[in-house]
Scaffold this motif. Structure first.
Motif, PDB file in Angstrom:
ATOM      1  N   UNK A 312       0.804  -1.223   0.000  1.00 31.44           N
ATOM      2  CA  UNK A 312       0.000   0.000   0.000  1.00 31.44           C
ATOM      3  C   UNK A 312       0.838   1.275   0.000  1.00 31.44           C
ATOM      4  N   UNK A 313       2.065   1.181   0.516  1.00 29.44           N
ATOM      5  CA  UNK A 313       2.907   2.391   0.557  1.00 29.44           C
ATOM      6  C   UNK A 313       3.137   2.931  -0.847  1.00 29.44           C
ATOM      7  N   UNK A 314       3.227   2.041  -1.817  1.00 25.00           N
ATOM      8  CA  UNK A 314       3.440   2.481  -3.202  1.00 25.00           C
ATOM      9  C   UNK A 314       2.229   3.278  -3.694  1.00 25.00           C
ATOM     10  N   UNK A 315       1.023   2.794  -3.388  1.00 22.75           N
ATOM     11  CA  UNK A 315      -0.196   3.521  -3.797  1.00 22.75           C
ATOM     12  C   UNK A 315      -0.296   4.847  -3.062  1.00 22.75           C
ATOM     13  N   UNK A 316       0.021   4.839  -1.755  1.00 21.62           N
ATOM     14  CA  UNK A 316      -0.082   6.073  -0.969  1.00 21.62           C
ATOM     15  C   UNK A 316       0.874   7.143  -1.495  1.00 21.62           C
ATOM     16  N   UNK A 317       2.066   6.712  -1.865  1.00 21.07           N
ATOM     17  CA  UNK A 317       3.051   7.686  -2.364  1.00 21.07           C
ATOM     18  C   UNK A 317       2.582   8.275  -3.695  1.00 21.07           C
ATOM     19  N   UNK A 318       2.016   7.430  -4.560  1.00 16.66           N
ATOM     20  CA  UNK A 318       1.524   7.954  -5.843  1.00 16.66           C
ATOM     21  C   UNK A 318       0.389   8.946  -5.607  1.00 16.66           C
ATOM     22  N   UNK A 319      -0.471   8.585  -4.672  1.00 17.34           N
ATOM     23  CA  UNK A 319      -1.589   9.462  -4.308  1.00 17.34           C
ATOM     24  C   UNK A 319      -1.048  10.814  -3.806  1.00 17.34           C
ATOM     25  N   UNK A 320      -0.043  10.754  -2.955  1.00 20.26           N
ATOM     26  CA  UNK A 320       0.550  11.984  -2.405  1.00 20.26           C
ATOM     27  C   UNK A 320       1.191  12.810  -3.525  1.00 20.26           C
ATOM     28  N   UNK A 328       2.862  15.236   0.063  1.00 26.93           N
ATOM     29  CA  UNK A 328       4.077  14.408   0.098  1.00 26.93           C
ATOM     30  C   UNK A 328       4.928  14.652   1.357  1.00 26.93           C
ATOM     31  N   UNK A 329       4.890  15.884   1.894  1.00 21.88           N
ATOM     32  CA  UNK A 329       5.631  16.192   3.129  1.00 21.88           C
ATOM     33  C   UNK A 329       5.065  15.359   4.280  1.00 21.88           C
ATOM     34  N   UNK A 330       3.728  15.316   4.354  1.00 24.16           N
ATOM     35  CA  UNK A 330       3.054  14.546   5.406  1.00 24.16           C
ATOM     36  C   UNK A 330       3.389  13.060   5.241  1.00 24.16           C
ATOM     37  N   UNK A 331       3.274  12.584   4.011  1.00 20.41           N
ATOM     38  CA  UNK A 331       3.535  11.176   3.723  1.00 20.41           C
ATOM     39  C   UNK A 331       4.973  10.819   4.114  1.00 20.41           C
ATOM     40  N   UNK A 332       5.924  11.672   3.733  1.00 25.31           N
ATOM     41  CA  UNK A 332       7.332  11.392   4.002  1.00 25.31           C
ATOM     42  C   UNK A 332       7.632  11.398   5.502  1.00 25.31           C
TER      43      UNK A 332
END
Ligand code: NAD
Ligand code: MG
Length: 388
Positions: A312-320, A328-332
């Motif tokens: 799921x991290x791959x999908x979340x990063x694409x979403x971000x 992306x700052x929050x995700x990172x």
């Protein structure tokens, strides 16, 4: 400075890490072929290694993030000409050392952002390993690169491969980027199987030996997600123009497809010394002592589609990446906290994606953040994640 002088004067941020130590090996490999001076070194806390590096490379500056350890390093290096500095100011001083022409940004994570921004503002060319900087502050980072007219050379192997492949055509002729991924140690596993994987299993990468954080990111596939966003900023493409291709052997380091459907790729055995050396010698190529690919021995190369459901991290990063702003700052930041907790045995493997997803849901994004707002968002996310 004498214009004809093509000596590479380089400061290395994170010289004690996996990339930093390999960069110093490249400096050794290039001896007699390229004139290189190491102007500054720094790291988080490993002062024994910093001492060895300072004695061997005689940089003008050495900095340690940990203030107490800096005092100890000062004593260890008292008989040398290397000046020892501490804390973030010390890292910034290494990044802006006046004689340095290039800065290798290889501190891991958000901690690398501020020193790297200072290096850009002082007109240093940047060899970039630290992908988190571009993920968290891509727009500001790229604007600064343009404003100060400095070169940005990718060190991440995939992005170095894309950079090299791009030389096979014009920018307007690029159709898409094919970003290769090894798939990591858990390739083919389902969430049910991933639930109980242990830290020791996650730290066993099949093809690369790297620092702990990026090794866990490779196991969750977050690393590839970060790299999609990194590619967006480096090459000015859309998130959907970057296709992730799982390639288990890590021989093709990435590819570029042009409008005529021709694909240009860069291949070599998996060694970070290749992209580091290319960043140091660009636009020239110089001999490398590394082994070459033996196709007869390799036999075959395999390719698969990525698994966005179980990783799921791959999908979340694409979403971000698609959302932009501070998402992306929050995700990172959430990922950095979660990976730290996983490495300390405080949470399970699948909790990493849960924490990232929750932070992205709960924190209100800012559309066009300033650097200060990015720094503040990073701080806020770190605090909130502690209470999830
Ligand atoms: P590492 O953990 O081996 O080294 C990190 C370096 O940063 C060390 O020198 C450490 O002392 C320093 N550091 C950590 N926290 C710090 C802080 N708060 N202040 C100052 N210094 C600090 O990591 P690595 O594997 O070398 O990765 C470095 C960066 O390069 C990461 O952003 C990673 O994503 C990227 N990268 C690494 C590889 C690889 O093969 N290792 C490949 C591609 C990209
Ligand atoms: Mg990579």
């Amino acid at each position: 400075m004498n214009k004809k002088d093509d000596k590479l004067r380089i400061s290395i941020l994170g010289s004690t890490g996996s990339i930093g130590t390999q960069a110093l090996e490249v400096v050794d490999d290039l001896k007699g072929v390229k004139d290189i001076e190491v102007t500054g070194i720094c790291g988080g806390s490993n002062i024994r290694l910093l001492e060895q590096q300072a004695r061997k490379y005689r940089p003008r500056l050495a900095a340690v993030a940990d203030e107490k350890k800096a005092g100890e390093l000062k004593t260890l290096l008292a008989d040398t000409a290397t000046k020892v500095l501490a804390g973030e100011d010390g890292l910034i001083a290494v990044a802006t050392e006046p004689s340095a022409r290039m800065v290798l940004s290889s501190i891991v994570g958000f901690a690398g952002l501020v020193p790297t921004m200072h290096a850009i503002e002082q007109g240093k060319d940047i060899a970039l390993a630290n992908k988190e900087t571009l993920v968290t502050a891509g727009s500001i980072f790229m604007d600064a690169i343009k404003e100060h007219g400095v070169r940005l050379l990718p060190v991440d192997s995939e992005h170095s491969a894309i950079f090299q492949s791009m030389q096979g055509g014009r920018r307007g002729e690029v159709k898409k980027i094919l970003l290769t991924a090894s798939g990591g140690p858990f390739f083919g596993m389902t969430e049910g199987e991933l639930k109980n994987v242990k830290k020791a299993d996650a730290l066993k990468h099949p093809n690369w030996s790297m620092g702990a954080k990026i090794t866990i990111d490779s196991a969750t596939m977050m690393n590839k997600g970060l790299e999609v966003i990194e590619a967006k900023w480096l090459f000015g493409v859309g998130i959907d123009d970057v296709e992730v291709v799982v390639h288990r052997e890590s021989i093709i380091h990435s590819m570029v497809e042009f409008c005529d459907k021709s694909i240009i790729a860069q291949l070599s055995l998996p060694s970070m010394k290749h992209p580091i050396q290319y960043a140091f010698t660009y636009p020239e190529r110089m001999p490398s002592p590394d082994k070459e690919v033996d196709f007869g021995e390799l036999g075959s190369m395999t390719f698969f589609r990525p698994d966005y459901e179980n990783f799921r991290c791959l999908s979340l990063a694409k979403e971000a990446g698609l959302a932009g702003g501070t998402v992306p700052t929050v995700m990172n930041a959430a990922n950095e906290v979660a990976v730290g907790m996983f490495l300390r045995g405080e949470i399970g493997f699948l909790d990493i994606a849960d924490m990232v997803g929750r932070a992205m849901d709960e924190i209100k994004p800012i559309k066009e953040p300033t650097l200060e707002e990015i720094i503040e968002t990073d701080r806020e996310v770190r605090e909130i994640c502690q209470h999830f």
